[in-house]
Scaffold this active site. Structure first.
Site, PDB file in Angstrom:
ATOM      1  N   PHE A 125       0.857  -1.187   0.000  1.00 52.91           N
ATOM      2  CA  PHE A 125       0.000   0.000   0.000  1.00 52.91           C
ATOM      3  C   PHE A 125       0.901   1.247   0.000  1.00 52.91           C
ATOM      4  CE2 PHE A 125      -2.813   3.167   1.919  1.00 52.91           C
ATOM      5  CZ  PHE A 125      -3.943   2.984   1.122  1.00 52.91           C
ATOM      6  N   ASP A 202       1.820  -4.729   8.809  1.00 52.97           N
ATOM      7  CA  ASP A 202       0.623  -3.930   8.575  1.00 52.97           C
ATOM      8  C   ASP A 202      -0.543  -4.920   8.478  1.00 52.97           C
ATOM      9  OD1 ASP A 202      -1.532  -2.592   7.438  1.00 52.97           O
ATOM     10  OD2 ASP A 202      -0.277  -1.266   6.233  1.00 52.97           O
ATOM     11  N   TYR A 227     -11.369   0.369  10.442  1.00 55.63           N
ATOM     12  CA  TYR A 227     -12.569   0.729   9.665  1.00 55.63           C
ATOM     13  C   TYR A 227     -12.897  -0.242   8.549  1.00 55.63           C
ATOM     14  CZ  TYR A 227      -8.693   3.174   7.281  1.00 55.63           C
ATOM     15  OH  TYR A 227      -7.486   3.484   6.704  1.00 55.63           O
ATOM     16  N   LYS A 228     -12.074  -1.275   8.358  1.00 54.24           N
ATOM     17  CA  LYS A 228     -12.373  -2.247   7.293  1.00 54.24           C
ATOM     18  C   LYS A 228     -13.194  -3.386   7.907  1.00 54.24           C
ATOM     19  CE  LYS A 228      -7.962  -1.169   5.024  1.00 54.24           C
ATOM     20  NZ  LYS A 228      -8.395  -0.252   3.981  1.00 54.24           N
ATOM     21  N   ARG A 377     -11.877  -4.911  -6.811  1.00 57.41           N
ATOM     22  CA  ARG A 377     -11.784  -5.738  -5.595  1.00 57.41           C
ATOM     23  C   ARG A 377     -13.185  -6.087  -5.111  1.00 57.41           C
ATOM     24  NH1 ARG A 377      -8.021  -2.688  -1.270  1.00 57.41           N
ATOM     25  NH2 ARG A 377      -9.759  -1.224  -1.383  1.00 57.41           N
TER      26      ARG A 377
HETATM   27  C1  PLP Z   1      -2.692  -1.799   3.863  1.00 55.08           C
HETATM   28  C2  PLP Z   1      -2.970  -0.403   4.276  1.00 55.08           C
HETATM   29  N1  PLP Z   1      -2.065   0.247   5.031  1.00 55.08           N
HETATM   30  C3  PLP Z   1      -2.271   1.513   5.428  1.00 55.08           C
HETATM   31  C4  PLP Z   1      -3.418   2.191   5.086  1.00 55.08           C
HETATM   32  C5  PLP Z   1      -3.570   3.631   5.487  1.00 55.08           C
HETATM   33  O1  PLP Z   1      -4.336   3.768   6.590  1.00 55.08           O
HETATM   34  P1  PLP Z   1      -4.667   5.233   7.185  1.00 55.08           P
HETATM   35  O2  PLP Z   1      -5.125   6.084   6.036  1.00 55.08           O
HETATM   36  O3  PLP Z   1      -5.790   4.973   8.132  1.00 55.08           O
HETATM   37  O4  PLP Z   1      -3.450   5.767   7.805  1.00 55.08           O
HETATM   38  C6  PLP Z   1      -4.403   1.540   4.337  1.00 55.08           C
HETATM   39  C7  PLP Z   1      -5.660   2.239   3.986  1.00 55.08           C
HETATM   40  O5  PLP Z   1      -6.547   1.753   3.357  1.00 55.08           O
HETATM   41  C8  PLP Z   1      -4.175   0.218   3.913  1.00 55.08           C
HETATM   42  O6  PLP Z   1      -5.058  -0.450   3.168  1.00 55.08           O
END
Ligand code: PLP
Length: 417
Positions: A125, A202, A227-228, A377
């Site tokens: 990500f 992560d 939130y997922k 997705r």
């Molecule tokens: C794998 C992953 N890491 C990090 C994040 C970023 O999270 P945040 O915007 O809450 O910091 C996301 C957001 O969707 C994500 O999918």
């Protein structure tokens, strides 16, 4: 093998032990089929209640409420930790995933000053790659981003070659955001430890979706969002995990008053608190924490093992339907073919994926999401998605492709695709 029918999907719903949880979500009415629980989960009734009770508590208690709100990052952290396989005192709910990633990656790299490299995933990500890029630049370290197959994910043997005695930190997503490729967390942790490196996981796409076993794997550090699959609401706080053995040894860079030993002494210098509290920074988002507490309660009551069992059955159904109905129309699976390497969503690649995704949303058929360059997705959420919905969603996707996309203007990519 015979093609799957809607009857097969209904039979799976009939034997689903989790059906009662659907009533926890407000799902009346026809509407499009929501398959984006991997991006933003639906609101459980318990969370809506917690948010309105939280607003009432704010109005009635005013500043006095802080006397019991102040420890929520740690008490909710302990509760969430149980879902992640972490014993008490190792998880705090605070800040965003990005900020937590920065705090822990910085702390890890600073703790191993003689080591000159950081290992990550080239397909991770963006926030993960950017944070590592910034930290590598701050400390003058080499950032090794390992390349893997976009659908199948990183190959553990290729990854192993990138880790050596110069490596301070191996920072990876447990489940990839685009493909849902899942890494073997204990095995990769072991590779890093063999070379004396620390691991930072992560868990955004695995927390609350599958059993993780952080303590059992000997994981060092982890972060994730709520939130997922945890359904705590848009922008709800993230979390961090610091293995007890490292607490006190790893100093995080945001020296705020919530990490201070005696917070209200207003002392001149920073003296970090003992334990996980040292990884806090500023005022925690209390309404968000109340939402996370209630949401974790829902996942806890349903049982993460049961949720994972259903999730695997949902994605297996989707994968089979993609092969049977969408592949002949030019789409292909963009997630690992083997269930042992998959997380909780399924990705489908198509040359016209953006227009296909827009047509599904604009015609109010299915709500999936699109990720560049060519992936849709599909994220079923075992708490509320049915097998029949998955069947219907693929049928609708098939119908849209069969009917042709030519009438749908491709449209410019909006700010949020
Ligand atoms: C794998 C992953 N890491 C990090 C994040 C970023 O999270 P945040 O915007 O809450 O910091 C996301 C957001 O969707 C994500 O999918």
């Amino acid at each position: 093998m015979q093609r799957l029918t809607r009857f097969d999907a209904e039979a799976l719903d009939d034997s689903d032990p989790l059906t009662r949880w659907r009533s926890e979500f407000d799902l009346d009415g026809p509407g499009p089929i929501y398959l984006d629980g991997n991006s933003l989960g639906r609101p459980p009734a318990a969370v809506r209640r917690a948010l309105s009770e939280g607003a009432e508590a704010w109005a009635s208690e005013l500043v006095g409420g802080w006397s019991h709100w102040i420890d929520l990052p740690l008490t909710v952290g302990d509760r969430l930790g149980r879902l992640l396989g972490a014993g008490p005192g190792q998880v705090a709910v605070c800040d965003s995933t990005t900020v937590n990633l920065y705090k822990l990656a910085y702390a890890a790299v600073a703790s191993l000053p003689g080591r000159t490299s950081i290992v990550g995933d080239a397909a991770d990500f963006p926030t993960d790659r950017y944070v590592l890029e910034g930290i590598a630049s701050t400390f003058g370290r080499e950032l090794r981003l390992v390349e893997g197959d976009l659908a199948e994910g990183l190959d553990a043997r290729v990854l192993a070659k990138a880790v050596d005695a110069s490596t301070a930190l191996v920072c990876l997503s447990h489940v990839n955001y685009r493909s849902a490729a899942r890494l073997d967390l204990p095995a990769v942790t072991e590779i890093a430890h063999r070379h004396g490196a620390l691991t930072l996981w992560d868990l955004c796409h695995s927390g609350g979706a599958l059993p993780i076993g952080l303590d059992e794997a000997g994981a060092d550090l982890a972060v994730g969002c709520t939130y997922k699959y945890l359904n705590s609401g848009p922008g709800a706080p993230g979390y961090l995990y610091v293995n007890r053995a490292l607490q006190g040894k790893l100093l995080q860079p945001v020296w705020g008053w919530f990490g201070q030993r005696d917070q209200f002494a207003m002392a001149p210098g920073y003296d970090p608190a003992d334990g996980i509290r040292a990884y806090l920074a500023g005022s925690p988002p209390i309404l968000g924490l109340m939402a996370v507490d209630a949401a974790v309660g829902v996942t806890e009551a349903a049982g993460v093992d049961k949720l994972w069992t259903k999730s695997q059955a949902l994605t297996a159904l989707l994968v089979r339907l993609v092969e049977e109905r969408l592949r002949p129309l030019g789409a292909r699976l963009a997630s690992p073919a083997s269930p042992d390497r998959r997380g909780a969503h399924v990705s489908v690649a198509h040359a016209d994926a953006w227009r296909w995704c827009r047509a599904l949303i604009d015609r109010r058929l299915v709500i999936p999401d699109f990720r560049v360059p060519d992936v849709i997705r599909l994220g079923p959420a075992p708490l509320y998605t049915t097998f029949a919905e998955c069947f219907d969603a693929i049928e609708r996707m098939e119908a849209v492709l069969t009917g042709g996309l030519s009438d749908d203007p491709p449209g410019a990519m909006p700010r949020v695709p």
